[in-house]
Structure formats: C-alpha cells, structure tokens
Design an enzyme around this catalytic site. Structure first.
Site, PDB file in Angstrom:
ATOM      1  N   GLY A  11       0.643  -1.448   0.438  1.00  0.00           N
ATOM      2  CA  GLY A  11      -0.240   0.081   0.013  1.00  0.00           C
ATOM      3  C   GLY A  11       0.980   1.059   0.496  1.00  0.00           C
ATOM      4  N   LEU A  59      -4.819 -10.747   6.765  1.00  0.00           N
ATOM      5  CA  LEU A  59      -4.935 -10.403   7.880  1.00  0.00           C
ATOM      6  C   LEU A  59      -6.472 -11.848   8.710  1.00  0.00           C
ATOM      7  CD1 LEU A  59      -4.752  -6.850   8.273  1.00  0.00           C
ATOM      8  CD2 LEU A  59      -3.780  -8.768   9.845  1.00  0.00           C
ATOM      9  N   THR A 125      -6.763   6.276  13.150  1.00  0.00           N
ATOM     10  CA  THR A 125      -7.127   7.262  11.505  1.00  0.00           C
ATOM     11  C   THR A 125      -8.266   7.847  11.992  1.00  0.00           C
ATOM     12  OG1 THR A 125      -8.742   7.389  10.168  1.00  0.00           O
ATOM     13  CG2 THR A 125      -8.843   5.568  11.345  1.00  0.00           C
ATOM     14  N   GLU A 127     -10.565   9.255  11.118  1.00  0.00           N
ATOM     15  CA  GLU A 127     -11.647   9.302  10.763  1.00  0.00           C
ATOM     16  C   GLU A 127     -12.310   8.156  11.894  1.00  0.00           C
ATOM     17  OE1 GLU A 127     -13.210   9.411   7.446  1.00  0.00           O
ATOM     18  OE2 GLU A 127     -15.333   7.848   7.997  1.00  0.00           O
ATOM     19  N   TYR A 149     -15.929   1.403   8.731  1.00  0.00           N
ATOM     20  CA  TYR A 149     -14.523   1.276   8.221  1.00  0.00           C
ATOM     21  C   TYR A 149     -14.325   2.650   9.963  1.00  0.00           C
ATOM     22  CZ  TYR A 149     -10.189   3.534   7.221  1.00  0.00           C
ATOM     23  OH  TYR A 149      -8.722   3.609   7.293  1.00  0.00           O
ATOM     24  N   LYS A 153     -12.091   0.241  12.468  1.00  0.00           N
ATOM     25  CA  LYS A 153     -10.736   1.263  13.507  1.00  0.00           C
ATOM     26  C   LYS A 153     -10.983   1.532  14.881  1.00  0.00           C
ATOM     27  CE  LYS A 153      -7.652   1.267   9.813  1.00  0.00           C
ATOM     28  NZ  LYS A 153      -6.791   0.790   9.794  1.00  0.00           N
TER      29      LYS A 153
HETATM   30  P1  NAP Z   1      -3.581   1.487   1.010  1.00  0.00           P
HETATM   31  O1  NAP Z   1      -2.886   1.862   0.257  1.00  0.00           O
HETATM   32  O2  NAP Z   1      -5.344   1.138   0.531  1.00  0.00           O
HETATM   33  O3  NAP Z   1      -2.920   0.201   1.295  1.00  0.00           O
HETATM   34  C1  NAP Z   1      -3.779  -0.812   2.309  1.00  0.00           C
HETATM   35  C2  NAP Z   1      -2.911  -1.941   2.012  1.00  0.00           C
HETATM   36  O4  NAP Z   1      -3.428  -3.195   3.215  1.00  0.00           O
HETATM   37  C3  NAP Z   1      -2.388  -2.876   0.813  1.00  0.00           C
HETATM   38  O5  NAP Z   1      -1.257  -3.297   0.786  1.00  0.00           O
HETATM   39  C4  NAP Z   1      -3.389  -4.143   1.087  1.00  0.00           C
HETATM   40  O6  NAP Z   1      -3.122  -5.066   0.406  1.00  0.00           O
HETATM   41  C5  NAP Z   1      -2.773  -4.437   2.198  1.00  0.00           C
HETATM   42  N1  NAP Z   1      -4.476  -5.087   2.929  1.00  0.00           N
HETATM   43  C6  NAP Z   1      -5.695  -4.673   2.444  1.00  0.00           C
HETATM   44  N2  NAP Z   1      -6.578  -6.352   2.785  1.00  0.00           N
HETATM   45  C7  NAP Z   1      -5.800  -7.061   3.507  1.00  0.00           C
HETATM   46  C8  NAP Z   1      -5.906  -8.461   4.234  1.00  0.00           C
HETATM   47  N3  NAP Z   1      -6.979  -9.058   4.312  1.00  0.00           N
HETATM   48  N4  NAP Z   1      -4.684  -9.241   4.840  1.00  0.00           N
HETATM   49  C9  NAP Z   1      -3.492  -8.325   3.998  1.00  0.00           C
HETATM   50  N5  NAP Z   1      -3.311  -7.356   3.618  1.00  0.00           N
HETATM   51  C10 NAP Z   1      -4.584  -6.133   3.497  1.00  0.00           C
HETATM   52  O7  NAP Z   1      -3.752   2.186   2.244  1.00  0.00           O
HETATM   53  P2  NAP Z   1      -3.301   3.060   2.873  1.00  0.00           P
HETATM   54  O8  NAP Z   1      -3.078   4.314   2.699  1.00  0.00           O
HETATM   55  O9  NAP Z   1      -1.219   2.778   2.836  1.00  0.00           O
HETATM   56  O10 NAP Z   1      -3.206   3.327   4.540  1.00  0.00           O
HETATM   57  C11 NAP Z   1      -2.334   2.128   5.703  1.00  0.00           C
HETATM   58  C12 NAP Z   1      -3.215   1.900   6.691  1.00  0.00           C
HETATM   59  O11 NAP Z   1      -3.019   3.230   7.499  1.00  0.00           O
HETATM   60  C13 NAP Z   1      -4.319   1.286   6.605  1.00  0.00           C
HETATM   61  O12 NAP Z   1      -4.876   0.465   7.964  1.00  0.00           O
HETATM   62  C14 NAP Z   1      -5.228   2.489   6.382  1.00  0.00           C
HETATM   63  O13 NAP Z   1      -6.478   2.966   6.851  1.00  0.00           O
HETATM   64  C15 NAP Z   1      -4.672   3.481   7.396  1.00  0.00           C
HETATM   65  N6  NAP Z   1      -4.645   5.373   7.326  1.00  0.00           N
HETATM   66  C16 NAP Z   1      -4.189   5.982   6.577  1.00  0.00           C
HETATM   67  C17 NAP Z   1      -4.738   6.577   6.088  1.00  0.00           C
HETATM   68  C18 NAP Z   1      -3.990   8.107   4.867  1.00  0.00           C
HETATM   69  O14 NAP Z   1      -4.756   8.928   4.390  1.00  0.00           O
HETATM   70  N7  NAP Z   1      -3.664   7.640   3.784  1.00  0.00           N
HETATM   71  C19 NAP Z   1      -4.863   7.907   7.143  1.00  0.00           C
HETATM   72  C20 NAP Z   1      -5.854   6.938   8.564  1.00  0.00           C
HETATM   73  C21 NAP Z   1      -4.797   5.740   8.556  1.00  0.00           C
HETATM   74  P3  NAP Z   1      -3.233  -5.169  -1.107  1.00  0.00           P
HETATM   75  O15 NAP Z   1      -1.987  -4.443  -2.236  1.00  0.00           O
HETATM   76  O16 NAP Z   1      -3.292  -6.613  -1.843  1.00  0.00           O
HETATM   77  O17 NAP Z   1      -4.767  -4.264  -1.754  1.00  0.00           O
HETATM   78  O1  G4F Z   2     -10.518  11.106   0.085  1.00  0.00           O
HETATM   79  P1  G4F Z   2     -11.184   9.910   0.383  1.00  0.00           P
HETATM   80  O2  G4F Z   2     -11.572   8.403   0.223  1.00  0.00           O
HETATM   81  O3  G4F Z   2     -10.876   9.461   2.482  1.00  0.00           O
HETATM   82  P2  G4F Z   2     -11.290   9.960   3.391  1.00  0.00           P
HETATM   83  O4  G4F Z   2     -12.305   9.196   3.857  1.00  0.00           O
HETATM   84  O5  G4F Z   2     -11.564  11.011   4.361  1.00  0.00           O
HETATM   85  O6  G4F Z   2     -10.550   8.189   4.268  1.00  0.00           O
HETATM   86  C1  G4F Z   2      -8.980   8.234   3.743  1.00  0.00           C
HETATM   87  O7  G4F Z   2      -8.368   9.145   5.157  1.00  0.00           O
HETATM   88  C2  G4F Z   2      -8.865   8.262   6.455  1.00  0.00           C
HETATM   89  C3  G4F Z   2      -8.458   9.149   7.509  1.00  0.00           C
HETATM   90  O8  G4F Z   2      -9.347  10.549   7.534  1.00  0.00           O
HETATM   91  C4  G4F Z   2      -8.442   7.256   6.573  1.00  0.00           C
HETATM   92  F1  G4F Z   2      -8.248   6.150   7.884  1.00  0.00           F
HETATM   93  C5  G4F Z   2      -8.513   6.234   5.192  1.00  0.00           C
HETATM   94  O9  G4F Z   2      -8.514   5.210   5.345  1.00  0.00           O
HETATM   95  C6  G4F Z   2      -8.888   7.198   3.932  1.00  0.00           C
HETATM   96  O10 G4F Z   2      -7.376   7.179   3.763  1.00  0.00           O
HETATM   97  O11 G4F Z   2     -12.569  10.751   0.889  1.00  0.00           O
HETATM   98  C7  G4F Z   2     -11.831  12.288   0.855  1.00  0.00           C
HETATM   99  C8  G4F Z   2     -12.913  13.115   1.503  1.00  0.00           C
HETATM  100  C9  G4F Z   2     -14.534  12.986   1.553  1.00  0.00           C
HETATM  101  O12 G4F Z   2     -15.655  13.917   2.647  1.00  0.00           O
HETATM  102  C10 G4F Z   2     -15.596  11.930   0.498  1.00  0.00           C
HETATM  103  O13 G4F Z   2     -17.100  11.945   0.453  1.00  0.00           O
HETATM  104  O14 G4F Z   2     -14.167  13.514   0.017  1.00  0.00           O
HETATM  105  C11 G4F Z   2     -14.810  13.254  -0.276  1.00  0.00           C
HETATM  106  N1  G4F Z   2     -15.332  13.544  -1.851  1.00  0.00           N
HETATM  107  C12 G4F Z   2     -16.137  14.220  -2.479  1.00  0.00           C
HETATM  108  N2  G4F Z   2     -15.998  13.357  -3.747  1.00  0.00           N
HETATM  109  C13 G4F Z   2     -15.041  12.315  -2.289  1.00  0.00           C
HETATM  110  C14 G4F Z   2     -15.585  12.262  -3.476  1.00  0.00           C
HETATM  111  N3  G4F Z   2     -13.985  10.809  -1.960  1.00  0.00           N
HETATM  112  C15 G4F Z   2     -13.963   9.686  -2.867  1.00  0.00           C
HETATM  113  N4  G4F Z   2     -13.357   9.161  -2.867  1.00  0.00           N
HETATM  114  N5  G4F Z   2     -14.103  10.115  -4.057  1.00  0.00           N
HETATM  115  C16 G4F Z   2     -15.333  11.433  -4.725  1.00  0.00           C
HETATM  116  O15 G4F Z   2     -16.193  11.064  -5.936  1.00  0.00           O
END
Ligand code: NAP
Ligand code: G4F
Length: 337
Positions: A11, A59, A125, A127, A149, A153
């Site tokens: 990821g 997982l 997160t 969220e 989600y 979390k």
């Molecule tokens: P991501 O790009 O969607 O990566 C998710 C990873 O989890 C991928 O490697 C995916 O594998 C793996 N995965 C999904 N389901 C699995 C399972 N059942 N068993 C084993 N591996 C699995 O997410 P990210 O943005 O890097 O985020 C990393 C973590 O931080 C996540 O837990 C997310 O919820 C959390 N988080 C993210 C943000 C953000 O803004 N990015 C903010 C707060 C928290 P595949 O490649 O095979 O799909």
């Molecule tokens: O980019 P989003 O899908 O991110 P969201 O829902 O904030 O979640 C991400 O951040 C979380 C941390 O707060 C992580 F835990 C989670 O794993 C993920 O990385 O959406 C952001 C905002 C939302 O309010 C959504 O309603 O963008 C708004 N939005 C508007 N149009 C859209 C769209 N989101 C998506 N994905 N696609 C749209 O077309």
C-alpha cells in the site's frame, strides 16, 4: 541490524515506510496478499522491491499470522494492512470489520503468545473522530465514527490500548489524519482529482466526477507521516499520537490547487449537484458533481492537533497543502495516460 515486519507493504504507507526503514539500515519484511497477478507497483516505483523479504500474509487467516510471526524474528511490527477505503466499507461492512478490527487482535494475541517483546504499531485514523466533538481533534477527543470503516478502526485502536495496559506490550496507536502522495490509491479523492486533471491537461475530455465538494480534510504528505510511525516505536514507552498538519482544506480548494499546478484557470458555477468547473483557457469542463459519490453518512470536518507528537517525538509535517497538490498533479502528468 534491526528487523521490521510491515503488513500492507504494497500500500501507499507500506511502500514509503519500507523505503524509510531500508534507509535506516533495517532488514525489512512485508506481508503481501496472494493475487492473480503480482501488484507491487508502488514498491517498483520506489525501486525497493528487490531489497525486501516478502511473505504471503492475510489478516483474516489466524494460522497464517501464527506461522509468519513464528518464522520471522523481528523487533518491530507495523500493522498497516486494512480495507482502507471508507466508501467501500458500506458495501463490505463485515469484511471491513474482519480485517480492520479482528485482524488487529489476531496479530496482537499472536504476538502476545510468541513475541511479546516486539514493538507494535497500529494504523489508527482520524476517521474515528467522525462527527467531531471538538476542533481541533487530539488524542483525548472522543470518537463518533460515521462509517463501518471508522467503527472497525475504533476497535483496532482500543484493543491496541488494551494489550498495552493488560500485558505491558509496547503497542502504540498512530491516529493519522489523511495523508497523500503520488502513490495514493486512485479511488481516494486527492488522487482521483490529480489523475483526472492530468488526463485533461494531456488532451483528455472527461471531467472529473466528484461527490461532496464541501467536506474538509487535514491533508499531509505520506512520506512525512511514516517518519512519525517510526518515531513512535523508538520511544521508551508506547502511547497514542495524533499526526496531522493543523490545516484543513475543502475538496473544492484541493481541486483548485491541483488545477493551478497544471496551469488551468477555473471558472466555478452552480451549487450542490449542479456545481461544475470549467478551464477558462480551453473551455473544457473539468469537474462535475455526480451524486453517486455521496456517502450515506459524512465526516464533514477534520483538523488535527499534533502537539503531542511535536513535543514528544520531535515530529512535524514538512509538506504543505499547495505543495502536496502540485506534487501529485505533476507526478500524474508525467505518467502514461
Ligand atoms: P492502502 O494503500 O489502501 O494499503 C492497504 C494495504 O493493506 C495494501 O497493501 C493491501 O494489500 C493490504 N491489505 C488489505 N486487506 C488485507 C488483508 N485482508 N490481509 C493482508 N493485507 C491486506 O492504505 P494506506 O493509505 O497505505 O493506509 C495504510 C493504513 O493506514 C491503513 O490501515 C489505513 O486504514 C490507515 N490510515 C490511512 C490514512 C491515509 O490517509 N492514507 C490515514 C489514517 C489511517 P493489496 O495491495 O493486496 O490490496
Ligand atoms: O479521499 P477520501 O476517500 O478519504 P477519507 O474518506 O477521508 O478516508 C481516508 O482518510 C482516512 C483518515 O481520515 C483514512 F483512515 C482512510 O483509510 C482513507 O485513507 O474522501 C475524502 C472526502 C470525503 O468527505 C468524501 O466524501 O472526499 C469526499 N469526496 C468527494 N467526492 C470523495 C469524492 N471521495 C472519494 N473517494 N471520491 C469522490 O469522488
């Protein structure tokens, strides 16, 4: 040489964290899911795939977790794997809970039996704050998740706290606000915007279709945030930390910053479902609202206070929102259409 294991290494965050730990001299192991074709694009883009030890890892599969933790001697374990797309969690609530909630306790309980000394990081997160109870949100702010989600979390967060308090494990929870990068998944709004705008800038004609334009997020750069994860596990005592920039931006403003980086001049018209944006220089429509992207419940506003991380970890974000939007838009412009 310290050894780390990263779940979700394919990821966005897993790839950047793996790169950081390699730079720090770690031996890096990672969990990958079995796929019909190997999807390791991010590791390839960072040029690190050949330097990693990859293991089949799922997982939802307790014995697979057991064998992995038995066979890999490690000092640190970063649990980044998740069904991480909020929008999909309404369609797959049970799967999301299985991976994002139960997956955490499967790992923690196996570590407790096999390797209780390992330092554990849980990817929590913003969220979880959902319908926010105070502004800005910090470690002590109550949770009100607004999606399956977020609810899953919250369990992952509290079970991490619980294993720390019950068994004295070095288990930390990073409450990370949104963080983005050129490696962000294309379903998330920032990357959907920069990928769509880059296609338009390279001659495409399809406007980017979006949902709620008024939502506000505290967006940082993923490369900065993985440094914070690592710093949490270097502390003598485990704890919970918010990582955030303290700046919140609407989807509309992010769209504008990304468009500006591609030399577009936007003309915004209409409201709600009728809202559109047109590039004055080409006359092309570049954005229109499609209600299919609205969510059943929305997190309207996120803005974090990372004061604890600043004071105790010496952590601060380095990339601002305009720089982030520009970095992503330009990287997408350079990709094949
Ligand atoms: P991501 O790009 O969607 O990566 C998710 C990873 O989890 C991928 O490697 C995916 O594998 C793996 N995965 C999904 N389901 C699995 C399972 N059942 N068993 C084993 N591996 C699995 O997410 P990210 O943005 O890097 O985020 C990393 C973590 O931080 C996540 O837990 C997310 O919820 C959390 N988080 C993210 C943000 C953000 O803004 N990015 C903010 C707060 C928290 P595949 O490649 O095979 O799909
Ligand atoms: O980019 P989003 O899908 O991110 P969201 O829902 O904030 O979640 C991400 O951040 C979380 C941390 O707060 C992580 F835990 C989670 O794993 C993920 O990385 O959406 C952001 C905002 C939302 O309010 C959504 O309603 O963008 C708004 N939005 C508007 N149009 C859209 C769209 N989101 C998506 N994905 N696609 C749209 O077309």
């Amino acid at each position: 040489m310290p050894t780390a294991f990263i779940t979700g290494i394919t990821g966005q965050d897993g790839a950047y964290l793996a790169q950081l730990l390699l730079e720090k001299g770690y031996e890096v192991h990672g969990g990958v899911r079995r796929n019909s074709q190997p999807e390791r694009i991010r590791l390839e883009r960072l040029g690190i795939e050949d330097r990693l030890h990859l293991h089949e890892f799922e997982l939802t599969e307790p014995n697979n977790i057991f064998r992995t933790l038995r066979d890999v001697a490690m000092d640190e374990f970063y649990n980044l794997a998740a069904q991480s797309f909020v929008g999909a969690s309404w369609d797959m609530p049970v799967h999301t809970a299985d991976v994002d909630a139960m997956g955490v306790v499967r790992v923690l309980d196996t570590l407790r039996s096999l390797r209780p000394e390992v330092r554990f990081y849980q990817a929590s997160t913003s969220e979880m704050f959902g319908q926010v109870r105070e502004v800005p949100q910090r470690e002590t702010t109550g949770f009100h998740p607004r999606s399956p989600y977020g609810a899953a979390k919250v369990y992952g967060h509290y079970i991490t706290v619980n294993y720390r308090e019950s068994f004295g494990m070095h288990a930390s929870s990073g409450i990370l606000f949104n963080h983005e990068s050129p490696l962000r998944g294309e379903e998330f709004v920032t990357r959907k915007i920069t990928r769509g705008l880059a296609r338009l800038a390279r001659g495409g004609n399809d406007p980017v279709e979006l949902g709620n334009m008024d939502a506000q997020r505290d967006w940082g750069f993923a490369g900065d945030y993985v440094e914070g994860m690592w710093r949490m596990l270097q502390q003598e005592e485990a704890g919970d930390y918010v990582l955030a920039t303290g700046v919140t931006t609407t989807i509309r403003d992010f769209f504008t910053y990304a468009a500006e980086a591609l030399d577009m001049e936007l003309d915004w018209q209409g409201e709600g479902e009728a809202e559109t944006a047109t590039d004055r220089r080409t006359g092309k429509r570049v954005m229109q609202v499609n209600p299919k992207f609205y969510r059943p419940a929305e997190v309207d506003l996120l803005i974090g206070d990372a004061g604890k991380a600043r004071d105790r970890l010496g952590w601060a974000p380095r990339v601002g929102i305009r720089e982030l939007a520009g970095m992503m838009a330009r990287a997408d412009y350079d990709l094949p259409v």
